[in-house]
Every structure is written in structure tokens, then in C-alpha cells.
Write a protein that holds these residues in place. Sequence first.
Motif, PDB file in Angstrom:
ATOM      1  N   ALA A 118       0.831  -1.199   0.000  1.00 19.89           N
ATOM      2  CA  ALA A 118       0.000   0.000   0.000  1.00 19.89           C
ATOM      3  C   ALA A 118       0.869   1.254   0.000  1.00 19.89           C
ATOM      4  O   ALA A 118       0.543   2.239  -0.667  1.00 19.89           O
TER       5      ALA A 118
ATOM      6  N   ALA B  80      -8.767   2.482  -4.535  1.00 23.31           N
ATOM      7  CA  ALA B  80      -8.519   2.267  -3.104  1.00 23.31           C
ATOM      8  C   ALA B  80      -9.054   0.908  -2.661  1.00 23.31           C
ATOM      9  O   ALA B  80      -8.412   0.209  -1.869  1.00 23.31           O
ATOM     10  N   ASP B  81     -10.207   0.506  -3.188  1.00 19.07           N
ATOM     11  CA  ASP B  81     -10.757  -0.812  -2.859  1.00 19.07           C
ATOM     12  C   ASP B  81      -9.836  -1.924  -3.345  1.00 19.07           C
ATOM     13  O   ASP B  81      -9.636  -2.926  -2.659  1.00 19.07           O
TER      14      ASP B  81
ATOM     15  N   GLU C  76      -6.871  -2.012  -1.030  1.00 19.34           N
ATOM     16  CA  GLU C  76      -7.280  -2.595   0.248  1.00 19.34           C
ATOM     17  C   GLU C  76      -7.410  -4.109   0.138  1.00 19.34           C
ATOM     18  O   GLU C  76      -6.958  -4.846   1.008  1.00 19.34           O
ATOM     19  N   HIS C  77      -8.013  -4.569  -0.958  1.00 16.67           N
ATOM     20  CA  HIS C  77      -8.162  -6.015  -1.164  1.00 16.67           C
ATOM     21  C   HIS C  77      -6.792  -6.687  -1.277  1.00 16.67           C
ATOM     22  O   HIS C  77      -6.563  -7.748  -0.702  1.00 16.67           O
TER      23      HIS C  77
ATOM     24  N   GLU D 289      -5.196  -6.829   2.158  1.00 17.51           N
ATOM     25  CA  GLU D 289      -5.840  -7.860   2.968  1.00 17.51           C
ATOM     26  C   GLU D 289      -5.425  -9.258   2.529  1.00 17.51           C
ATOM     27  O   GLU D 289      -5.165 -10.125   3.360  1.00 17.51           O
TER      28      GLU D 289
END
Length: 111
Positions: A35, A86-87, A90-91, A94
Motif C-alpha cells: 500500500a 482504493a478498494d 485494500e483487497h 488484505e
Amino acid sequence: MNYRDISNVLGTVTSGIRLANALDLIGLERRRSTAGQILPIVGAFGAGIAVGAGIGLLFAPQPGARLRGDISKKVNQLAGDMKTAADKVEHEVETRSATARGELQYEVNGH
């Protein structure tokens, strides 16, 4: 002088040195997270799109109301694109974090 004495002396000498400073002294740095690497690029890309779209709209010969509507549409589209990016980040974070936790658990269990 034995190992324990050397260890105590080194501990005293290096007690005020932070890891980042010590790595910098030998020409290294901590690895940034995924990130941390991706977000500045995505942000710069998004800012470039916004500036380019704004300049393009401002130089287009249109009435004011239509120009404001176009700008509003572009801003909303950009916000959606940034949310999607951003999603995705984030994925990815994660997923990698879950993988790392699984590998760590595997190592802790002695396999």
C-alpha cells in the motif's frame, strides 16, 4: 572480554540509535508495504487526471452551466475511480496480509 561483555558494550553504544538510522548508516532502508508503494502512484495519477480534465474543460468553448455540469460529472467519475482503486489496494493488502499470517502460523506450528 567474553560474549556477554561485548553484548553489553554494544547495547550501551547502540541504545540511542533507532533502526531507521542504523539502516541508513549502512545504506539500507526498511521495505515499504504494498500500500505504501501503490498509494502515492494512484494519488499522483488521480491528481493528473483531475488537472488534465479541468484544463481541458476550461479551454472548451461551452456555456457556463454546461461547463459546471461537465466538471461535476468528471469530479464524480474521478471520485468513483479513486474509490475503485482504493478498494483494489485494500483487497490486495488484505490478501497479502492473510497469506503472511497463514505462512507465519505454519512456521509457528513447526512445519
